[in-house]
Design a protein around this motif. Structure first.
Motif, PDB file in Angstrom:
ATOM      1  N   SER A 272       9.173  11.699  -1.535  1.00  0.00           N
ATOM      2  CA  SER A 272       8.290  11.996  -0.622  1.00  0.00           C
ATOM      3  C   SER A 272       7.425  10.703  -0.339  1.00  0.00           C
ATOM      4  CB  SER A 272       7.554  12.915  -0.739  1.00  0.00           C
ATOM      5  OG  SER A 272       6.458  13.356   0.318  1.00  0.00           O
ATOM      6  N   ALA A 273       7.479   9.888   0.567  1.00  0.00           N
ATOM      7  CA  ALA A 273       6.769   8.696   1.040  1.00  0.00           C
ATOM      8  C   ALA A 273       5.477   9.049   1.812  1.00  0.00           C
ATOM      9  CB  ALA A 273       7.663   7.659   1.802  1.00  0.00           C
ATOM     10  N   THR A 274       4.598   9.858   1.050  1.00  0.00           N
ATOM     11  CA  THR A 274       3.420  10.419   1.647  1.00  0.00           C
ATOM     12  C   THR A 274       2.274   9.675   0.760  1.00  0.00           C
ATOM     13  OG1 THR A 274       3.783  12.120   0.429  1.00  0.00           O
ATOM     14  CG2 THR A 274       3.900  12.434   2.743  1.00  0.00           C
ATOM     15  N   GLN A 275       0.872   9.623   1.575  1.00  0.00           N
ATOM     16  CA  GLN A 275      -0.092   9.050   0.634  1.00  0.00           C
ATOM     17  C   GLN A 275      -0.329   9.603  -0.538  1.00  0.00           C
ATOM     18  OE1 GLN A 275      -1.510   8.391   4.888  1.00  0.00           O
ATOM     19  NE2 GLN A 275      -3.186   7.375   3.837  1.00  0.00           N
ATOM     20  N   HIS A 276      -1.226   8.829  -1.339  1.00  0.00           N
ATOM     21  CA  HIS A 276      -1.369   9.394  -2.633  1.00  0.00           C
ATOM     22  C   HIS A 276      -2.719  10.115  -2.292  1.00  0.00           C
ATOM     23  CE1 HIS A 276      -3.194   9.548  -6.715  1.00  0.00           C
ATOM     24  NE2 HIS A 276      -2.045   8.925  -7.359  1.00  0.00           N
ATOM     25  N   PRO A 277      -2.803  11.530  -3.216  1.00  0.00           N
ATOM     26  CA  PRO A 277      -3.791  12.332  -2.909  1.00  0.00           C
ATOM     27  C   PRO A 277      -5.045  11.931  -3.075  1.00  0.00           C
ATOM     28  CG  PRO A 277      -2.394  12.910  -5.183  1.00  0.00           C
ATOM     29  CD  PRO A 277      -1.789  11.814  -4.330  1.00  0.00           C
ATOM     30  N   LEU A 278      -5.311  10.735  -3.940  1.00  0.00           N
ATOM     31  CA  LEU A 278      -6.568  10.071  -4.229  1.00  0.00           C
ATOM     32  C   LEU A 278      -6.721   9.070  -3.261  1.00  0.00           C
ATOM     33  CD1 LEU A 278      -6.826  10.490  -8.169  1.00  0.00           C
ATOM     34  CD2 LEU A 278      -7.749  12.083  -6.565  1.00  0.00           C
ATOM     35  N   ASP A 279      -5.965   8.580  -2.393  1.00  0.00           N
ATOM     36  CA  ASP A 279      -5.952   7.418  -1.554  1.00  0.00           C
ATOM     37  C   ASP A 279      -7.311   7.812  -0.705  1.00  0.00           C
ATOM     38  OD1 ASP A 279      -6.013   5.515   0.298  1.00  0.00           O
ATOM     39  OD2 ASP A 279      -4.048   5.713   0.809  1.00  0.00           O
ATOM     40  N   PRO A 280      -8.422   6.893  -0.843  1.00  0.00           N
ATOM     41  CA  PRO A 280      -9.646   7.128  -0.093  1.00  0.00           C
ATOM     42  C   PRO A 280      -9.593   7.075   1.364  1.00  0.00           C
ATOM     43  CG  PRO A 280      -9.801   5.184  -0.884  1.00  0.00           C
ATOM     44  CD  PRO A 280      -8.559   5.889  -1.555  1.00  0.00           C
ATOM     45  N   ASN A 281      -8.440   6.274   1.987  1.00  0.00           N
ATOM     46  CA  ASN A 281      -8.289   5.805   3.270  1.00  0.00           C
ATOM     47  C   ASN A 281      -8.276   7.077   4.309  1.00  0.00           C
ATOM     48  OD1 ASN A 281      -7.625   4.804   5.751  1.00  0.00           O
ATOM     49  ND2 ASN A 281      -5.872   3.539   5.108  1.00  0.00           N
TER      50      ASN A 281
ATOM     51  N   GLY B  34       0.775  -1.403  -0.051  1.00  0.00           N
ATOM     52  CA  GLY B  34       0.054  -0.047   0.046  1.00  0.00           C
ATOM     53  C   GLY B  34       0.826   1.192  -0.048  1.00  0.00           C
ATOM     54  N   ALA B  35       2.078   1.238  -0.463  1.00  0.00           N
ATOM     55  CA  ALA B  35       3.091   2.261  -0.544  1.00  0.00           C
ATOM     56  C   ALA B  35       2.753   3.450  -1.466  1.00  0.00           C
ATOM     57  CB  ALA B  35       4.271   2.177  -0.451  1.00  0.00           C
ATOM     58  N   ASN B  36       2.978   4.521  -1.250  1.00  0.00           N
ATOM     59  CA  ASN B  36       3.008   5.486  -2.568  1.00  0.00           C
ATOM     60  C   ASN B  36       4.470   6.405  -2.460  1.00  0.00           C
ATOM     61  OD1 ASN B  36       1.652   7.151  -4.616  1.00  0.00           O
ATOM     62  ND2 ASN B  36       2.230   8.721  -3.043  1.00  0.00           N
ATOM     63  N   LEU B  37       5.035   6.453  -3.396  1.00  0.00           N
ATOM     64  CA  LEU B  37       6.208   7.431  -3.259  1.00  0.00           C
ATOM     65  C   LEU B  37       6.161   8.442  -4.300  1.00  0.00           C
ATOM     66  CD1 LEU B  37       8.915   7.407  -1.831  1.00  0.00           C
ATOM     67  CD2 LEU B  37       9.976   6.050  -3.756  1.00  0.00           C
ATOM     68  N   SER B  38       5.870   9.806  -4.148  1.00  0.00           N
ATOM     69  CA  SER B  38       5.878  10.742  -4.860  1.00  0.00           C
ATOM     70  C   SER B  38       7.385  10.967  -5.305  1.00  0.00           C
ATOM     71  CB  SER B  38       5.209  11.949  -4.354  1.00  0.00           C
ATOM     72  OG  SER B  38       3.868  11.635  -3.952  1.00  0.00           O
ATOM     73  N   SER B  39       7.679  11.199  -6.519  1.00  0.00           N
ATOM     74  CA  SER B  39       9.027  11.166  -6.934  1.00  0.00           C
ATOM     75  C   SER B  39       9.140  12.312  -8.027  1.00  0.00           C
ATOM     76  CB  SER B  39       9.540   9.776  -7.493  1.00  0.00           C
ATOM     77  OG  SER B  39       9.092   8.720  -6.824  1.00  0.00           O
ATOM     78  N   LEU B  40      10.289  13.025  -7.794  1.00  0.00           N
ATOM     79  CA  LEU B  40      10.677  14.253  -9.006  1.00  0.00           C
ATOM     80  C   LEU B  40      12.208  13.985  -9.403  1.00  0.00           C
ATOM     81  CD1 LEU B  40       9.309  17.501  -7.334  1.00  0.00           C
ATOM     82  CD2 LEU B  40       8.319  16.045  -9.429  1.00  0.00           C
ATOM     83  N   PHE B  41      12.562  14.288 -10.685  1.00  0.00           N
ATOM     84  CA  PHE B  41      13.800  13.902 -11.031  1.00  0.00           C
ATOM     85  C   PHE B  41      14.486  15.127 -11.795  1.00  0.00           C
ATOM     86  CE2 PHE B  41      11.115  10.238 -11.032  1.00  0.00           C
ATOM     87  CZ  PHE B  41      12.042   9.212 -10.265  1.00  0.00           C
TER      88      PHE B  41
END
Length: 242
Positions: A190-199, A40-47
């Motif tokens: 950034s290991a934060t939850q996805h913006p559309l995650d309904p949890n 259930g991870a999400n990893l927002s990433s920029l390069f």
């Protein structure tokens, strides 16, 4: 299960806690395995290209050049100069979101409630945008340098009306994605939850990061030949390093 990395080629290994952020440079000819530890991870990433950070990941070019809306094995991440920053050389997840953006402070407070550092200390509720700005500031970058990001380990699809649908628990414990770097790349995570995650519970998940020496791709490389446009992208990239 993934194959263990050879101790000879392993450069470093770190665990990124849920909610945490980090930035570092990956050199050309190295690779990074990211593993979802709990599921259930999400990893927002920029390069960004390390030597000239005005060159960075370009979402529209990445998608249109490869006729896709998501990333998985074979696809590459294009810069806005038509060069290949990184290639997806391994993936057990099958779909990584490219279109949904990242969370911000207002969204996180509305969804999970307020929990700042004064209240919760290290258990504070973090959001991806502010986390990215903290990391970007370490490299002389700021708000104007935030571009559409990749959400590794998350799946968002669109139906025929254009509505977006988030796939809950898309990534399972032990799932991984491997990126090979074709340029010297500043990676911001950034290991934060996805913006559309309904949890409605604030439960960001940890990830294991492992970097290793892999070398540069040959003419028969899967990612180079995965799409006709990628042949040109690799050529443009290799011109820079001759």
């Amino acid at each position: 299960m993934t194959e263990p990395l050879s101790p000879t080629n392993l450069l470093w290994e770190e665990t990124l806690p849920g909610g945490a952020h980090w930035s570092f440079v990956m050199k050309r000819g190295t690779a990074l395995r990211l593993t979802d530890v709990e599921g259930g991870a999400n990893l927002s990433s920029l390069f960004y290209y390390q030597e000239e950070k005005l060159e960075r990941y370009n979402m529209p070019d990445t998608l249109k050049a490869q006729h896709t809306a998501h990333l998985t094995t074979g696809f590459v991440l294009y810069s806005d100069m038509g060069r290949v920053l990184a290639s997806v050389i391994g993936d057990s997840v099958g779909w990584h979101d490219t279109i949904s953006g990242m969370s911000n402070a207002a969204l996180v407070e509305k969804k999970y409630g307020k929990a700042d550092y004064q209240q919760a200390r290290n258990a504070m509720h973090r959001n991806a945008r502010d986390s990215m700005l903290i990391e970007l500031g370490k490299w002389g970058l700021g708000k104007r340098d935030i571009v559409p990001n990749v959400n590794l380990f998350s799946k968002v699809s669109a139906d025929e009306t254009g509505a977006l649908h988030y796939a809950a628990q898309h990534s399972k414990a032990g799932d991984y994605v491997e990126l090979r770097f074709e340029m010297n790349v500043l990676v911001v995570l950034s290991a934060t939850q996805h913006p559309l995650d309904p949890n409605l519970e604030y439960v960001p998940k940890p990830l294991l990061l492992q970097a290793w020496r892999c070398g540069t791709p040959d003419e028969q490389d899967l990612c180079r030949n995965f799409r006709p446009e990628n042949v040109r992208g690799f050529y443009n990239t290799e011109l820079l390093f001759r």
